[in-house]
Design a protein around this motif. Sequence first.
Motif, PDB file in Angstrom:
ATOM      1  N   ASN A   1      -3.318   1.106   9.391  1.00 22.17           N
ATOM      2  CA  ASN A   1      -3.402   2.416   8.737  1.00 22.17           C
ATOM      3  C   ASN A   1      -4.776   2.620   8.138  1.00 22.17           C
ATOM      4  O   ASN A   1      -5.299   1.724   7.485  1.00 22.17           O
ATOM      5  CB  ASN A   1      -2.395   2.507   7.579  1.00 22.17           C
TER       6      ASN A   1
ATOM      7  N   ARG B   1      -5.325   4.404   5.672  1.00 15.55           N
ATOM      8  CA  ARG B   1      -5.148   4.574   4.230  1.00 15.55           C
ATOM      9  C   ARG B   1      -4.288   3.447   3.697  1.00 15.55           C
ATOM     10  O   ARG B   1      -3.089   3.424   3.945  1.00 15.55           O
ATOM     11  CB  ARG B   1      -4.492   5.911   3.922  1.00 15.55           C
TER      12      ARG B   1
ATOM     13  N   ARG C   1       4.636   9.396  -4.163  1.00 16.89           N
ATOM     14  CA  ARG C   1       3.871  10.209  -3.219  1.00 16.89           C
ATOM     15  C   ARG C   1       2.597   9.478  -2.794  1.00 16.89           C
ATOM     16  O   ARG C   1       1.489   9.930  -3.068  1.00 16.89           O
ATOM     17  CB  ARG C   1       3.515  11.548  -3.855  1.00 16.89           C
TER      18      ARG C   1
ATOM     19  N   TRP D   1       1.072   9.291  -0.116  1.00 18.85           N
ATOM     20  CA  TRP D   1       0.178  10.036   0.771  1.00 18.85           C
ATOM     21  C   TRP D   1      -0.888  10.791  -0.010  1.00 18.85           C
ATOM     22  O   TRP D   1      -1.877  11.228   0.566  1.00 18.85           O
ATOM     23  CB  TRP D   1       0.960  10.974   1.690  1.00 18.85           C
ATOM     24  N   TYR D   2      -0.735  10.912  -1.315  1.00 16.23           N
ATOM     25  CA  TYR D   2      -1.756  11.528  -2.171  1.00 16.23           C
ATOM     26  C   TYR D   2      -2.533  10.489  -2.983  1.00 16.23           C
ATOM     27  O   TYR D   2      -3.178  10.825  -3.968  1.00 16.23           O
ATOM     28  CB  TYR D   2      -1.122  12.523  -3.145  1.00 16.23           C
TER      29      TYR D   2
ATOM     30  N   MET E   1      -0.183   9.956  11.320  1.00 19.09           N
ATOM     31  CA  MET E   1      -0.577  10.116   9.912  1.00 19.09           C
ATOM     32  C   MET E   1      -1.417  11.375   9.714  1.00 19.09           C
ATOM     33  O   MET E   1      -1.304  12.047   8.696  1.00 19.09           O
ATOM     34  CB  MET E   1      -1.382   8.900   9.437  1.00 19.09           C
TER      35      MET E   1
END
Length: 166
Positions: free
Chosen positions: A88, A90, A103, A105-106, A165
């Motif tokens: 990934n 991230r 969350r 993803w933030y 993603m």
Amino acid sequence: MAQKVRGVVARSKGAPVTVETIVIPDPGPGEAVVKVQACGVCHTDLHYREGGINDEFPFLLGHEAAGIVESVGAGVTDVAPGDFVILNWRAVCGNCRSCRRGRPWYCFSTFNATQRMTLEDGTVLSPALGIGAFAEKTLVAAGQCTKVDASVPAATAGLLGCGVMA
């Protein structure tokens, strides 16, 4: 002891890419070495080669990948040698306000491997999106590895790390 593998490198803006010998250090704390089984060709790699992301040449290209964890550094508990993983771009911190709220993803504090891969002459490489998977093996932050079902073909699983993603 460091390993030497082959990888695809963009040395300068717009120049043809070359296959070069890459030196990969042993994983340090929080890092993993992954033997790449499949890596997709993403348009982002072209942007790196064209200087559209930044100018930190030379780049070790590739980031949309899946492979087998070969070794891990101190403190790594989420993956182990032999695990089939996707990579990934991230690696979330797990501690910031967004991560604590469920969350990730933030995430405000994503990270990559601390140590750097190099060319044989010691030139430091910039791995694309912190991964550099157009290589036989790569060094990443262990948090960039997500275990997946080993029955999924590597070429399919690798798409999850970028295409899905993004």
